[in-house]
Write a protein that holds these residues in place. Structure first.
Motif, short mmCIF file in Angstrom:
data_model
loop_
_atom_site.label_atom_id
_atom_site.label_comp_id
_atom_site.label_asym_id
_atom_site.label_seq_id
_atom_site.Cartn_x
_atom_site.Cartn_y
_atom_site.Cartn_z
N TYR A 76 -3.52 14.65 2.30
CA TYR A 76 -4.06 13.34 2.70
C TYR A 76 -3.55 13.04 4.13
O TYR A 76 -2.33 12.92 4.32
N THR A 82 -0.69 2.92 -6.74
CA THR A 82 -1.42 1.94 -5.92
C THR A 82 -2.47 1.24 -6.79
O THR A 82 -2.95 1.81 -7.77
N THR A 95 0.92 15.45 -4.83
CA THR A 95 -0.06 14.70 -5.61
C THR A 95 -0.31 15.53 -6.89
O THR A 95 -1.30 16.25 -6.96
N TYR A 142 -2.04 8.52 -6.85
CA TYR A 142 -3.03 7.54 -6.38
C TYR A 142 -4.18 7.33 -7.35
O TYR A 142 -4.74 6.26 -7.42
N ALA A 150 0.51 -2.16 -3.89
CA ALA A 150 0.90 -0.87 -4.46
C ALA A 150 2.31 -1.03 -5.01
O ALA A 150 2.89 -2.13 -4.93
N SER A 152 -4.54 16.11 -3.61
CA SER A 152 -5.45 15.46 -2.67
C SER A 152 -5.64 16.36 -1.46
O SER A 152 -4.66 16.66 -0.78
N GLY A 161 0.84 -1.20 0.00
CA GLY A 161 0.00 0.00 0.00
C GLY A 161 0.88 1.24 0.00
O GLY A 161 2.09 1.16 0.23
N TYR A 162 0.24 2.37 -0.26
CA TYR A 162 0.95 3.66 -0.33
C TYR A 162 1.78 3.91 0.93
O TYR A 162 2.91 4.36 0.87
N ARG A 163 1.18 3.61 2.09
CA ARG A 163 1.90 3.93 3.33
C ARG A 163 3.16 3.09 3.47
O ARG A 163 4.17 3.55 3.98
N SER A 223 -5.22 0.28 -5.34
CA SER A 223 -6.46 0.46 -4.58
C SER A 223 -7.55 1.15 -5.40
O SER A 223 -8.72 0.86 -5.23
N LYS A 224 -7.16 2.09 -6.24
CA LYS A 224 -8.17 2.88 -6.96
C LYS A 224 -8.55 2.25 -8.29
O LYS A 224 -9.68 2.36 -8.73
N ARG A 250 -4.73 -4.69 -1.32
CA ARG A 250 -3.53 -4.28 -0.58
C ARG A 250 -2.25 -4.50 -1.40
O ARG A 250 -1.36 -5.26 -1.00
C1 LIG Z 1 -3.86 10.79 -1.51
C2 LIG Z 1 -3.83 9.30 -1.46
N1 LIG Z 1 -2.67 8.68 -1.65
C3 LIG Z 1 -2.57 7.35 -1.64
C4 LIG Z 1 -3.68 6.56 -1.43
C5 LIG Z 1 -3.55 5.06 -1.54
O1 LIG Z 1 -3.42 4.40 -0.41
P1 LIG Z 1 -3.41 2.81 -0.39
O2 LIG Z 1 -2.42 2.31 -1.39
O3 LIG Z 1 -2.98 2.54 1.01
O4 LIG Z 1 -4.79 2.37 -0.63
C6 LIG Z 1 -4.90 7.17 -1.19
C7 LIG Z 1 -6.09 6.36 -0.91
O5 LIG Z 1 -7.13 6.80 -0.55
C8 LIG Z 1 -4.99 8.58 -1.24
O6 LIG Z 1 -6.15 9.20 -1.06
#
Ligand SMILES: Cc1ncc(COP(=O)(O)O)c(C=O)c1O
Length: 469
Positions: free
Chosen positions: A207, A312, A249, A284, A324, A254, A181-183, A314-315, A322
């Motif tokens: 974010y 990622t 971003t 993202y 990225a 974001s 994931g992004y984090r 996720s979108k 999970r």
């Molecule tokens: C600004 C931003 N960055 C990254 C992500 C992606 O996070 P992840 O890979 O944990 O889903 C998101 C998800 O909502 C987001 O809003």
């Protein structure tokens, strides 16, 4: 089997007999709710093997549990905890205080207007299931071992090819690191490149997890306001020219969804080159732009290897996956390789192989195209539905892309209070003011539109909001 039964049994002379220790563990597991009425317990043979004791010892414990009514043999089906047994009736073990099982900060259910969730009803589940079944069938013994910490080569290659075509990024598969994931991508960057109290430029608003991660790592966050051209780079040059990194971003700020303008992209890249600082590009949902074609990534302009690109799935797929990825400059590959080895996480191989097939067989690109069209329609329908019902109480910002709308509120409404009221009533909204750092902030509701299927649905939800205003 319940983990509470596994720790080593005590065999010191004078200790409680082993059969009795086993019996006590079952009672404790029932009292604590880890074993529930109707749950099957392991066979005496299996448990004896696992605990390294004689089978007769376990059988003795089981016969005592049976005699006292805690368990019931059910023939072929094995032995179960007596149906209807109340945990409170297991009086011999004092109940242990359990912390409630936490589901984390996001609501587990899918609520109307929930942000950052793609249109889950439109995900091609049949194709996914077919690819999944195929990958499962093709699993070799070796695939059951640890996957490479940086990701499966097939997926890294597929991502490098996709980024080249879709986002204008030239990179080799070795530069692509798969994360959960992004984090995790940002944490990997922090651990590899930054040190405590380094300054990092962030956008304001931002974010929230980005800021939290930086603060948790002891980095100094330098919030730079975002206007119609994105992050205010000139302000960064004045406030903290020596910052070690900037997180941006660029495609859709974001949460304001504005695009980082070309002059600002250039001055950001110039600063990073001069200062030898790093730019972390959080792309993202860069694919989702509805007015014109998606803009190339900032990374595509990076001539001096200063940009780390975080993408990622996720979108574009779904957040439950999970998965990225992080693209690092060529010169940093060995440092990131070394750090990922130290952290040693890795992501599930099966999931990676399904995503890899999904990309290489063209489903990914097709899905993005379909979603771009669908989101354009849903965005228009949601904005129209809300505007019709809420009229002057809210103004919807016209944005070129992204997956949420910003509803600006008439002055008298507090966005935090309204967002809370929405959540208390089965809707989901973020208060824009909460995404700001410092005293100055804008007010509004961040409303995800990707799962709102029609204008009628939006109007119905708008009515609900109106009653909560
Ligand atoms: C600004 C931003 N960055 C990254 C992500 C992606 O996070 P992840 O890979 O944990 O889903 C998101 C998800 O909502 C987001 O809003």
């Amino acid at each position: 089997m319940s983990p509470t039964l596994v720790p080593t049994l005590s065999t010191n002379p004078g200790d409680t007999p082993i059969y009795r220790q086993i019996y006590d563990r079952f009672l404790a597991a029932i009292a604590q709710g880890n074993l529930q009425p109707g749950d099957r317990i392991p066979s005496a043979r299996a448990l004896a093997k696992e605990l390294g004791v004689a089978r007769g010892t376990v059988e003795l414990a089981y016969s005592l549990l049976h005699a006292e009514g805690y368990v019931q043999p059910q023939g072929q089906a094995g032995t179960v905890i007596t149906p209807g047994l109340l945990a409170t009736s297991v009086g011999k073990t004092p109940p242990v205080e359990h912390t409630a099982l936490s589901t984390g900060p996001t609501a587990p259910a899918l609520l109307p207007f929930q942000m950052g969730i793609p249109a889950l009803d439109a995900f091609p589940r049949k194709i996914w299931a077919r690819l999944g079944a195929r990958q499962l069938r093709a699993t070799q013994t070796v695939d059951l071992s640890y996957p490479p910490v940086n990701g499966l080569p097939a997926l890294r290659t597929a991502i490098a090819a996709h980024l080249q075509v879709a986002r204008g990024i030239h990179c080799s598969p070795a530069q692509v690191f798969i994360t959960a994931g992004y984090r995790e991508s940002v944490s990997l960057i922090i651990q590899t490149l930054l040190k405590t109290s380094d300054q990092v430029w962030t956008e304001n608003p931002c974010y929230p997890p980005t800021r939290e991660l930086l603060q948790h790592a002891g980095l100094t966050d330098i919030p730079l306001s975002a206007d119609a051209q994105g992050m205010d780079i000139a302000k960064g040059l004045t406030l903290a020219p020596d910052a070690k990194a900037a997180i941006v971003t660029p495609a859709h700020q974001s949460p304001l969804s504005v695009t980082l303008s070309l002059p600002r992209r250039q001055s950001l890249l110039e600063w990073a080159e001069q200062q030898q600082s790093w730019i972390i590009e959080d792309d993202y949902d860069g694919e989702y732009r509805y007015i014109s074609r998606p803009l190339p990534a900032l990374k595509s302009l990076d001539r001096h290897g200063r940009v780390l690109y975080a993408g990622t799935f996720s979108k574009v797929l779904f957040p439950g996956i999970r998965l990225a990825y992080l693209v690092v400059p060529e010169a940093l590959v060995s440092r990131f390789d070394a750090m990922s080895r130290i952290l040693g996480n890795g992501s599930p191989a099966l999931t990676q192989s399904i995503v890899s097939a999904f990309i290489t067989e063209g489903h990914f690109a097709r899905h993005i195209q379909r979603m771009r069209k669908l989101y354009g329609e849903r965005r228009t329908a949601t904005a129209a539905g809300l505007a019709k019902v809420l009229g002057k109480a809210m103004r919807i910002d016209p944005q070129p892309g992204g997956m949420h709308l910003i509803a600006r509120l008439a002055d008298r409404h507090s966005d935090t209070e309204l967002a809370q009221r929405l959540r208390d009533n089965g809707l989901y909204a973020h208060a824009l003011s909460r995404w700001f750092s410092g005293a100055t902030h804008e007010s509004g509701l961040l409303l995800g539109f990707t799962n709102i299927r029609s204008q009628d649905e939006a109007e119905e939800l708008g009515q609900k909001i109106r009653t909560l205003l």
